[in-house]
Scaffold this active site. Structure first.
Site, PDB file in Angstrom:
ATOM      1  N   GLU A   1      10.419  -4.705   4.624  1.00  0.00           N
ATOM      2  CA  GLU A   1      10.521  -6.107   3.818  1.00  0.00           C
ATOM      3  C   GLU A   1      10.273  -6.227   2.511  1.00  0.00           C
ATOM      4  O   GLU A   1      11.144  -6.966   1.865  1.00  0.00           O
ATOM      5  CB  GLU A   1       9.504  -7.071   4.999  1.00  0.00           C
ATOM      6  CG  GLU A   1       9.930  -6.859   6.310  1.00  0.00           C
ATOM      7  CD  GLU A   1       9.220  -5.937   7.341  1.00  0.00           C
ATOM      8  OE1 GLU A   1       8.992  -5.096   6.664  1.00  0.00           O
ATOM      9  OE2 GLU A   1       8.859  -6.246   8.322  1.00  0.00           O
TER      10      GLU A   1
ATOM     11  N   LYS B   1       9.390  -0.808  14.196  1.00  0.00           N
ATOM     12  CA  LYS B   1       9.594  -0.470  12.730  1.00  0.00           C
ATOM     13  C   LYS B   1      10.676   0.629  12.916  1.00  0.00           C
ATOM     14  O   LYS B   1      12.050   0.709  12.520  1.00  0.00           O
ATOM     15  CB  LYS B   1       8.646   0.060  12.050  1.00  0.00           C
ATOM     16  CG  LYS B   1       7.804  -0.812  11.366  1.00  0.00           C
ATOM     17  CD  LYS B   1       6.866  -0.500  10.310  1.00  0.00           C
ATOM     18  CE  LYS B   1       5.617  -1.224   9.904  1.00  0.00           C
ATOM     19  NZ  LYS B   1       4.678  -0.470   9.082  1.00  0.00           N
TER      20      LYS B   1
ATOM     21  N   GLU C   1      -4.901  -6.788  14.816  1.00  0.00           N
ATOM     22  CA  GLU C   1      -4.308  -5.716  14.358  1.00  0.00           C
ATOM     23  C   GLU C   1      -5.427  -4.536  14.380  1.00  0.00           C
ATOM     24  O   GLU C   1      -5.394  -3.261  14.627  1.00  0.00           O
ATOM     25  CB  GLU C   1      -3.707  -5.520  13.049  1.00  0.00           C
ATOM     26  CG  GLU C   1      -2.729  -4.343  12.727  1.00  0.00           C
ATOM     27  CD  GLU C   1      -1.931  -4.672  11.489  1.00  0.00           C
ATOM     28  OE1 GLU C   1      -0.617  -4.905  11.444  1.00  0.00           O
ATOM     29  OE2 GLU C   1      -2.418  -4.351  10.524  1.00  0.00           O
TER      30      GLU C   1
ATOM     31  N   GLY D   1      -4.672  -2.115   4.836  1.00  0.00           N
ATOM     32  CA  GLY D   1      -4.059  -3.547   4.677  1.00  0.00           C
ATOM     33  C   GLY D   1      -4.686  -4.549   4.802  1.00  0.00           C
ATOM     34  O   GLY D   1      -4.788  -5.674   4.001  1.00  0.00           O
ATOM     35  N   ARG D   2      -5.207  -4.892   6.217  1.00  0.00           N
ATOM     36  CA  ARG D   2      -5.885  -6.328   6.468  1.00  0.00           C
ATOM     37  C   ARG D   2      -7.138  -6.404   5.716  1.00  0.00           C
ATOM     38  O   ARG D   2      -7.727  -7.616   5.971  1.00  0.00           O
ATOM     39  CB  ARG D   2      -5.785  -6.273   7.936  1.00  0.00           C
ATOM     40  CG  ARG D   2      -6.401  -5.163   8.630  1.00  0.00           C
ATOM     41  CD  ARG D   2      -5.913  -5.244  10.084  1.00  0.00           C
ATOM     42  NE  ARG D   2      -6.699  -4.155  10.825  1.00  0.00           N
ATOM     43  CZ  ARG D   2      -5.911  -2.889  11.185  1.00  0.00           C
ATOM     44  NH1 ARG D   2      -4.776  -2.686  10.354  1.00  0.00           N
ATOM     45  NH2 ARG D   2      -6.312  -1.767  11.810  1.00  0.00           N
TER      46      ARG D   2
ATOM     47  N   HIS E   1      -5.253 -33.619  17.470  1.00  0.00           N
ATOM     48  CA  HIS E   1      -4.172 -34.528  18.081  1.00  0.00           C
ATOM     49  C   HIS E   1      -2.920 -33.591  18.646  1.00  0.00           C
ATOM     50  O   HIS E   1      -1.824 -34.030  18.630  1.00  0.00           O
ATOM     51  CB  HIS E   1      -3.564 -35.205  16.844  1.00  0.00           C
ATOM     52  CG  HIS E   1      -4.811 -36.277  16.269  1.00  0.00           C
ATOM     53  ND1 HIS E   1      -5.037 -37.485  16.979  1.00  0.00           N
ATOM     54  CD2 HIS E   1      -5.608 -36.277  15.313  1.00  0.00           C
ATOM     55  CE1 HIS E   1      -6.162 -38.010  16.118  1.00  0.00           C
ATOM     56  NE2 HIS E   1      -6.511 -37.319  15.439  1.00  0.00           N
TER      57      HIS E   1
ATOM     58  N   LYS F   1       0.762  -1.194   0.053  1.00  0.00           N
ATOM     59  CA  LYS F   1       0.012   0.040  -0.116  1.00  0.00           C
ATOM     60  C   LYS F   1       0.862   1.176  -0.043  1.00  0.00           C
ATOM     61  O   LYS F   1       0.733   2.051  -0.862  1.00  0.00           O
ATOM     62  CB  LYS F   1      -1.026  -0.049   1.233  1.00  0.00           C
ATOM     63  CG  LYS F   1      -1.937   1.189   1.298  1.00  0.00           C
ATOM     64  CD  LYS F   1      -2.793   0.819   2.543  1.00  0.00           C
ATOM     65  CE  LYS F   1      -3.605   2.194   2.983  1.00  0.00           C
ATOM     66  NZ  LYS F   1      -4.609   2.135   3.926  1.00  0.00           N
TER      67      LYS F   1
HETATM   68  O1  F6P Z   1       2.965  -3.461   9.860  1.00  0.00           O
HETATM   69  C1  F6P Z   1       1.592  -3.187   9.585  1.00  0.00           C
HETATM   70  C2  F6P Z   1       1.263  -2.836   8.397  1.00  0.00           C
HETATM   71  O2  F6P Z   1       1.229  -1.508   8.141  1.00  0.00           O
HETATM   72  C3  F6P Z   1       0.390  -3.373   7.825  1.00  0.00           C
HETATM   73  O3  F6P Z   1      -1.125  -2.861   8.467  1.00  0.00           O
HETATM   74  C4  F6P Z   1       0.055  -3.846   6.493  1.00  0.00           C
HETATM   75  O4  F6P Z   1      -0.763  -4.581   5.954  1.00  0.00           O
HETATM   76  C5  F6P Z   1       1.480  -3.957   6.252  1.00  0.00           C
HETATM   77  O5  F6P Z   1       2.278  -3.473   7.482  1.00  0.00           O
HETATM   78  C6  F6P Z   1       1.816  -3.723   4.914  1.00  0.00           C
HETATM   79  O6  F6P Z   1       2.113  -2.414   4.523  1.00  0.00           O
HETATM   80  P1  F6P Z   1       2.067  -2.077   3.202  1.00  0.00           P
HETATM   81  O7  F6P Z   1       1.132  -2.811   2.122  1.00  0.00           O
HETATM   82  O8  F6P Z   1       2.253  -0.692   3.194  1.00  0.00           O
HETATM   83  O9  F6P Z   1       3.408  -2.628   2.721  1.00  0.00           O
END
Ligand code: F6P
Length: 537
Positions: A209, A501, A350, A264-265, A381, A203
């Protein structure tokens, strides 16, 4: 949380403290039908709960006193209910199938943009699936790698697995999320650069990452294909941030956009679903949206007493706030739904993992239950022992599909028999007398007695399809929304993930610098020093 309405719920918990689920069933032969309902392809049986009509009435009152009806309308009509970020919350617009729908944010109708992106995604996925879109060397795309994390990963991963029977089997789909280089390295071992499409899903397009993995994938591709020009044919972006996308080196004409009002979620039905659309095709993807839309309409229009997301939310609150249940478990009896509990973790935790209310005051009740789960029968199990006989109360949602995609002998009958039997055992248990009648040795009776009275919901659909999956996701989205409203917290921000972060940036500098600052606490300094020594710095 509305204290007067909650007091009534509390009173009823006290009044019925000696009653068990078994007692409730004995009292009311109509109970199973009374506490069941159908919506958007799903049947919910919530009769195996510690409730009666009086309790449900009190819980519905709690929802009413929380202004739930008005809050639902605010969300669906684009009011800025994500106040700490000054944003609307409009994931429901992404799957609004009404061709005449108009939803305004800041005076502008968002629906034309939604339809435009959906059409562009459809056209693009057609060209990839039909082999019209070719890689730099002219080969057709066989591998699709989605690079993203959190909401830009968990939804596509979960849905791709859930809809495996609908996927194009001669293509392979990978999802790289972790900044652990192993994730990317193991994926690169499985693919051929000339036949790979990388989808960079973010987003913000600034997530450490995702951007690190995307840069590394780009370097690998350029090195494999021998030209920077190859990037244009092998990279597309899903983002709200066009400037960041072009800074990265992806032409914005190869970008599929969405908007700041998509959290995002909650973003699976946005451009973030592109990898899924390529996998299952635009028509199946539309069916997924249709399923979402059916549940959206049910949620918006059904009275609370017959409203599936509202009922699930209220039952969750009953156990969380009334009985101190800290967690709940989601147990899909369907291998294709293996990642559904993990997907729900972000959606729920979240969203409602908040300790201040909308006024910025500390909440005086607990919020945000811990969600966890594994597919059945595997979980039986493993951790079910604790649910049956442990000291924690863990309400469970059992999810099953009556018709399997893969009939083999009587395996599916056995799977479903296990699902139904578990809910029966959890609710009704086994008394000492029953053990005795079975001839259990006296000294073993305490160990073989099951208290029962463990609450469960059972969700059944006929078959797991794009449509039923969409409805299932929407069901839980709205459940989380309702709980956020009742707890009076902001469900659509996530400030809590920021601190880690920010600190990681400082730690990274100290891991790599010639002269590290070592301005951390003694423990962190020690760990950094140990790491530096191990890698020879
Ligand atoms: O770390 C939390 C977050 O902001 C989530 O809410 C989001 O889904 C994820 O990081 C990834 O964010 P982006 O889509 O901006 O890379």
């Amino acid at each position: 949380m509305n204290s007067a309405a909650w007091e009534r719920v509390d009173e009823l918990i006290d009044k019925n403290q000696n009653k068990t689920i078994k007692d409730y069933f004995a009292e009311d032969p109509e109970r199973a039908q009374r506490f069941s309902l159908e919506a958007a392809g799903w049947f919910l049986d919530y009769s195996k709960n510690r409730i009666d009509a009086e309790m449900m009435k009190a819980l519905v009152k709690l929802a009413e006193k929380s202004d739930l009806k008005a809050e639902i309308e605010k969300m669906f009509t684009g009011k800025k209910i994500n106040a700490t970020e000054d944003r609307a919350v409009l994931h429901t617009a992404l799957r609004n199938m009404d061709p005449k729908a108009k939803i305004k944010v800041d005076g502008k109708d968002v629906m034309p943009g939604v339809r435009k992106v959906l059409a562009a995604m459809g056209d693009f996925s057609d060209t990839v699936r039909r082999g019209v879109w070719r890689g730099f060397t002219g080969k057709r795309i066989k591998y699709v790698v989605n690079i993203g994390i959190g909401g830009s990963d968990l939804g596509p991963v979960m849905a791709n697995l859930a809809l495996t029977p609908y996927t194009k089997r001669n293509m392979k789909f990978f999802f790289v999320s972790n900044v652990d280089s192993t994730h990317l390295a193991e994926t690169l071992r499985e693919i051929k650069a000339a036949e790979t499409l990388f989808i960079v899903a973010s987003k913000t397009f600034t997530t450490q990452e995702t951007m690190s993995n995307a840069e590394a994938a780009k370097d690998w591709l350029v090195q494999q294909l021998g030209s920077k020009k190859a990037v244009a044919k092998h990279f597309v972006a899903l983002s709200t941030a066009a400037d960041e996308v072009s800074k990265f080196g992806i032409d914005v004409k190869n970008m599929f956009g969405f908007w700041d009002w998509v959290g995002g979620r909650y973003s699976l039905p946005s451009a973030i679903g592109l990898s899924l659309m390529i996998a299952i095709g635009r028509n199946n993807y539309k069916k997924l949206l249709k399923g979402y839309y059916k549940m959206d309409r049910h949620f918006r229009t059904a009275r609370f007493e017959r409203n599936m997301p509202v009922i699930l939310a209220l039952l969750g609150i009953l156990y969380h706030n009334g009985y101190g249940a800290e967690s709940y478990s989601v147990l899909p009896y369907d291998q294709y739904l293996s990642r559904f509990p993990a997907y729900l973790q972000q959606m729920d935790m979240e969203s409602n993992g908040k300790c201040v209310d909308k006024n910025g005051e500390p909440v005086t009740y607990t919020t945000g239950p811990i969600e966890w789960g594994e597919p059945g029968t595997n979980g039986q199990h493993s951790f079910y022992q604790l649910i049956h006989q442990g000291t924690h109360l863990i309400p469970c949602d059992f999810i099953g599909c009556s018709v399997t995609h893969n009939p083999i002998g009587d395996l599916h009958d056995k799977l479903m028999a296990n699902l139904f039997a578990q809910t029966e055992a959890l609710a009704f248990g086994k008394t000492a007398e029953e053990c005795e009648k079975e001839g259990v040795e006296k000294k073993l009776i305490p160990f073989k007695t099951f208290e029962g009275n463990k609450p469960t919901n059972t969700l059944l659909c006929e078959k797991l399809t794009p449509e039923t999956l969409g409805a299932l996701v929407a069901l839980y989205e709205h459940k989380v929304f309702v709980q956020g409203v009742i707890w009076n917290v902001y469900s659509y921000d996530q400030w809590g993930v920021q601190l880690g972060k920010v600190l990681a940036k400082g730690v990274l500098a100290d891991l790599t610098a010639k002269k590290p600052s070592m301005k951390h606490d003694a423990s962190t300094n020690q760990l950094i020093a140990r790491y530096r020594k191990a890698v020879g710095r």
